[in-house]
Write a protein that holds these residues in place. Sequence first.
Motif, short mmCIF file in Angstrom:
data_model
loop_
_atom_site.label_atom_id
_atom_site.label_comp_id
_atom_site.label_asym_id
_atom_site.label_seq_id
_atom_site.Cartn_x
_atom_site.Cartn_y
_atom_site.Cartn_z
N ALA A 155 0.79 -1.23 0.00
CA ALA A 155 0.00 0.00 0.00
C ALA A 155 0.82 1.28 0.00
N VAL A 156 2.13 1.19 0.03
CA VAL A 156 2.94 2.41 0.03
C VAL A 156 3.96 2.46 -1.10
N MET A 157 4.40 1.32 -1.60
CA MET A 157 5.40 1.29 -2.65
C MET A 157 4.71 1.16 -4.00
N THR A 158 5.09 2.05 -4.92
CA THR A 158 4.54 2.03 -6.28
C THR A 158 5.68 2.11 -7.28
N VAL A 159 5.56 1.33 -8.36
CA VAL A 159 6.51 1.45 -9.47
C VAL A 159 5.88 2.40 -10.47
N ASP A 160 6.57 3.51 -10.73
CA ASP A 160 6.09 4.52 -11.68
C ASP A 160 5.81 3.82 -13.02
N PRO A 161 4.64 4.07 -13.61
CA PRO A 161 4.32 3.41 -14.89
C PRO A 161 5.16 3.90 -16.07
N GLN A 162 5.87 5.01 -15.91
CA GLN A 162 6.72 5.53 -16.97
C GLN A 162 8.08 4.84 -16.91
N LEU A 163 8.39 4.05 -17.92
CA LEU A 163 9.67 3.35 -18.02
C LEU A 163 10.48 3.95 -19.17
N VAL A 164 11.79 3.82 -19.08
CA VAL A 164 12.67 4.23 -20.17
C VAL A 164 13.46 3.02 -20.63
N VAL A 165 13.35 2.70 -21.91
CA VAL A 165 14.10 1.61 -22.50
C VAL A 165 15.28 2.23 -23.25
N ARG A 166 16.49 1.81 -22.88
CA ARG A 166 17.71 2.30 -23.53
C ARG A 166 18.35 1.15 -24.30
#
Length: 174
Positions: A155-166
Amino acid sequence: MLSLVLAVHEADAANLEVDKSRSRIQVDAKATGHRFTGNLKSYEVDVEGDAVSLDPKSFELKWKFKDLDTDDAKRDAEMLKWLGSNDEKGSFKLDKAWTDEKAVQHGTGTLTIHGVSKSVSFPYTAKKDGEWVTIDGKVSMDYRNFDLPLIRAMAVMTVDPQLVVRFHVVGKVN
């Protein structure tokens, strides 16, 4: 992911023999309180283009998500569970490439993740040094666009949906 991107070719249609020991495909993510990077350890790639102009003819990348290593076995196992399968695969196929009015190279292609295909566009560079070609670029993406839910834990940790593929693809023209 990937992802991904372009090619080389000698005279009419040459292939780029990718040197995976010199290449890398990475995914950067931000989570509550930290960042992490996943490294794609194994993949299939097929690249063709013009060796002189470095204009791509085709670029295809295929991978298995079990080969995306974030240096945290528990996180990697949770990622596969989130994707819905230990056998989840992804792919990228270049649809077109162009150079804009500022001489910046761009690619557009179809990225398929979780059975969902979306068009992605990105800038890239392609450079040749002798017989070696290096292709670099990055693309931003929102994993929710691939029918994947927001990642939350405790309930407190979230993975930002914006990812960067390099991507940094290095190979020899043959």
